[in-house]
Design a protein around this motif. Sequence first.
Motif, PDB file in Angstrom:
ATOM      1  N   LEU A  67       0.832  -1.203   0.000  1.00  0.00           N
ATOM      2  CA  LEU A  67       0.000   0.000   0.000  1.00  0.00           C
ATOM      3  C   LEU A  67       0.870   1.257   0.000  1.00  0.00           C
ATOM      4  O   LEU A  67       0.687   2.154  -0.825  1.00  0.00           O
ATOM      5  CB  LEU A  67      -0.925  -0.010   1.214  1.00  0.00           C
ATOM      6  N   VAL A  68       1.841   1.317   0.913  1.00  0.00           N
ATOM      7  CA  VAL A  68       2.711   2.497   1.048  1.00  0.00           C
ATOM      8  C   VAL A  68       3.584   2.662  -0.184  1.00  0.00           C
ATOM      9  O   VAL A  68       3.660   3.750  -0.768  1.00  0.00           O
ATOM     10  CB  VAL A  68       3.569   2.401   2.332  1.00  0.00           C
ATOM     11  N   ARG A  69       4.248   1.605  -0.605  1.00  0.00           N
ATOM     12  CA  ARG A  69       5.162   1.710  -1.752  1.00  0.00           C
ATOM     13  C   ARG A  69       4.395   2.052  -3.036  1.00  0.00           C
ATOM     14  O   ARG A  69       4.830   2.894  -3.816  1.00  0.00           O
ATOM     15  CB  ARG A  69       5.959   0.422  -1.905  1.00  0.00           C
ATOM     16  N   GLY A  70       3.249   1.422  -3.248  1.00  0.00           N
ATOM     17  CA  GLY A  70       2.449   1.742  -4.430  1.00  0.00           C
ATOM     18  C   GLY A  70       1.954   3.174  -4.415  1.00  0.00           C
ATOM     19  O   GLY A  70       1.957   3.862  -5.444  1.00  0.00           O
ATOM     20  N   ALA A  71       1.545   3.647  -3.243  1.00  0.00           N
ATOM     21  CA  ALA A  71       1.081   5.034  -3.123  1.00  0.00           C
ATOM     22  C   ALA A  71       2.220   6.016  -3.385  1.00  0.00           C
ATOM     23  O   ALA A  71       2.028   7.026  -4.081  1.00  0.00           O
ATOM     24  CB  ALA A  71       0.484   5.270  -1.733  1.00  0.00           C
ATOM     25  N   LEU A  72       3.389   5.737  -2.856  1.00  0.00           N
ATOM     26  CA  LEU A  72       4.526   6.645  -3.088  1.00  0.00           C
ATOM     27  C   LEU A  72       4.923   6.682  -4.560  1.00  0.00           C
ATOM     28  O   LEU A  72       5.355   7.724  -5.070  1.00  0.00           O
ATOM     29  CB  LEU A  72       5.732   6.231  -2.236  1.00  0.00           C
ATOM     30  N   LEU A  73       4.760   5.565  -5.273  1.00  0.00           N
ATOM     31  CA  LEU A  73       5.205   5.477  -6.667  1.00  0.00           C
ATOM     32  C   LEU A  73       4.089   5.685  -7.697  1.00  0.00           C
ATOM     33  O   LEU A  73       4.349   5.651  -8.895  1.00  0.00           O
ATOM     34  CB  LEU A  73       5.859   4.114  -6.907  1.00  0.00           C
ATOM     35  N   HIS A  74       2.866   5.937  -7.251  1.00  0.00           N
ATOM     36  CA  HIS A  74       1.756   5.998  -8.204  1.00  0.00           C
ATOM     37  C   HIS A  74       1.920   7.098  -9.249  1.00  0.00           C
ATOM     38  O   HIS A  74       1.428   6.963 -10.367  1.00  0.00           O
ATOM     39  CB  HIS A  74       0.410   6.129  -7.476  1.00  0.00           C
ATOM     40  N   ASP A  75       2.605   8.181  -8.932  1.00  0.00           N
ATOM     41  CA  ASP A  75       2.846   9.269  -9.893  1.00  0.00           C
ATOM     42  C   ASP A  75       4.341   9.436 -10.178  1.00  0.00           C
ATOM     43  O   ASP A  75       4.846  10.545 -10.328  1.00  0.00           O
ATOM     44  CB  ASP A  75       2.261  10.584  -9.363  1.00  0.00           C
ATOM     45  N   TYR A  76       5.038   8.360 -10.316  1.00  0.00           N
ATOM     46  CA  TYR A  76       6.489   8.352 -10.519  1.00  0.00           C
ATOM     47  C   TYR A  76       6.830   8.524 -12.008  1.00  0.00           C
ATOM     48  O   TYR A  76       7.604   7.801 -12.574  1.00  0.00           O
ATOM     49  CB  TYR A  76       7.039   7.034  -9.959  1.00  0.00           C
ATOM     50  N   PHE A  77       6.217   9.541 -12.639  1.00  0.00           N
ATOM     51  CA  PHE A  77       6.421   9.766 -14.069  1.00  0.00           C
ATOM     52  C   PHE A  77       7.636  10.638 -14.353  1.00  0.00           C
ATOM     53  O   PHE A  77       8.148  10.646 -15.453  1.00  0.00           O
ATOM     54  CB  PHE A  77       5.161  10.329 -14.742  1.00  0.00           C
ATOM     55  N   LEU A  78       8.122  11.396 -13.364  1.00  0.00           N
ATOM     56  CA  LEU A  78       9.418  12.091 -13.394  1.00  0.00           C
ATOM     57  C   LEU A  78       9.563  13.164 -14.476  1.00  0.00           C
ATOM     58  O   LEU A  78      10.612  13.309 -15.082  1.00  0.00           O
ATOM     59  CB  LEU A  78      10.564  11.076 -13.505  1.00  0.00           C
ATOM     60  N   TYR A  79       8.512  13.912 -14.712  1.00  0.00           N
ATOM     61  CA  TYR A  79       8.587  15.078 -15.584  1.00  0.00           C
ATOM     62  C   TYR A  79       7.484  16.040 -15.178  1.00  0.00           C
ATOM     63  O   TYR A  79       6.558  15.671 -14.459  1.00  0.00           O
ATOM     64  CB  TYR A  79       8.453  14.704 -17.070  1.00  0.00           C
ATOM     65  N   ASP A  80       7.585  17.295 -15.622  1.00  0.00           N
ATOM     66  CA  ASP A  80       6.542  18.281 -15.351  1.00  0.00           C
ATOM     67  C   ASP A  80       5.499  18.164 -16.453  1.00  0.00           C
ATOM     68  O   ASP A  80       5.714  18.599 -17.578  1.00  0.00           O
ATOM     69  CB  ASP A  80       7.127  19.689 -15.300  1.00  0.00           C
ATOM     70  N   TRP A  81       4.375  17.556 -16.138  1.00  0.00           N
ATOM     71  CA  TRP A  81       3.354  17.286 -17.150  1.00  0.00           C
ATOM     72  C   TRP A  81       2.714  18.551 -17.692  1.00  0.00           C
ATOM     73  O   TRP A  81       2.130  18.536 -18.769  1.00  0.00           O
ATOM     74  CB  TRP A  81       2.304  16.318 -16.633  1.00  0.00           C
ATOM     75  N   HIS A  82       2.869  19.659 -16.983  1.00  0.00           N
ATOM     76  CA  HIS A  82       2.325  20.921 -17.473  1.00  0.00           C
ATOM     77  C   HIS A  82       3.152  21.468 -18.629  1.00  0.00           C
ATOM     78  O   HIS A  82       2.640  22.198 -19.470  1.00  0.00           O
ATOM     79  CB  HIS A  82       2.308  21.969 -16.356  1.00  0.00           C
TER      80      HIS A  82
ATOM     81  N   ALA B   4       9.090   3.037 -12.309  1.00  0.00           N
ATOM     82  CA  ALA B   4       9.164   2.339 -11.023  1.00  0.00           C
ATOM     83  C   ALA B   4       9.777   0.949 -11.190  1.00  0.00           C
ATOM     84  O   ALA B   4      10.604   0.529 -10.363  1.00  0.00           O
ATOM     85  CB  ALA B   4       7.781   2.249 -10.384  1.00  0.00           C
ATOM     86  N   CYS B   5       9.407   0.236 -12.261  1.00  0.00           N
ATOM     87  CA  CYS B   5       9.991  -1.090 -12.519  1.00  0.00           C
ATOM     88  C   CYS B   5      11.481  -0.988 -12.821  1.00  0.00           C
ATOM     89  O   CYS B   5      12.242  -1.893 -12.485  1.00  0.00           O
ATOM     90  CB  CYS B   5       9.264  -1.768 -13.680  1.00  0.00           C
ATOM     91  N   ARG B   6      11.892   0.093 -13.451  1.00  0.00           N
ATOM     92  CA  ARG B   6      13.302   0.308 -13.755  1.00  0.00           C
ATOM     93  C   ARG B   6      14.110   0.548 -12.476  1.00  0.00           C
ATOM     94  O   ARG B   6      15.223   0.056 -12.338  1.00  0.00           O
ATOM     95  CB  ARG B   6      13.440   1.513 -14.698  1.00  0.00           C
TER      96      ARG B   6
END
Length: 178
Positions: free
Chosen positions: A71-86, A112-114
């Motif tokens: 739960l914690v790890r998935g929540a921390l990584l749920h938006d791990y896209f690593l760029y400014d989407w704006h 996250a898998c990487r």
Amino acid sequence: MTKEERLERHKKIHEILRKHGQEILLSHSFIKSHSFIQHGDMSVYEHSINVAERAIRINRFLHAKCVERDLVRGALLHDYFLYDWHIDGKEKGNIHPKLHGFYHPGTALKNACRDFVLTEREKDIIKKHMWPLTIIPPLCREAWVVTLADKYCSAMETIGLHKAKVRVKQIDISETDN
């Protein structure tokens, strides 16, 4: 609930975040997410921690019996896209920033898998947290709880009820009991 009880509850939640999320919280890429804005003035870093905290609260309130580590790890990584989407969403494969909601779960999962070894539950959380935009619903209760926590935090941040702290919110991981 008294102020002391709220502080104690907050302390316990941070202990859970440290226990299960230390590897992620210490990673260079996750720390870099301080510089990416998510909603309003909230950074992706702060948003991800807010979602993890809220997911823990929801799990306990509903007695959902989630695997807390996933739960914690998935929540921390749920938006791990690593760029400014704006700004640079087009460079990351998005046709338009408005389509970010459809595409970023796949990008977050790939990143996250990487960078981390993930369980199937953690992968499901990351991949499905934008349901119903992701079409296929979450398969595990942890993914449902994070989806709910993310929607709640995103709404609160967007309408300005959750504000970014003047001082960047960080979890003190130096006190980990491993």
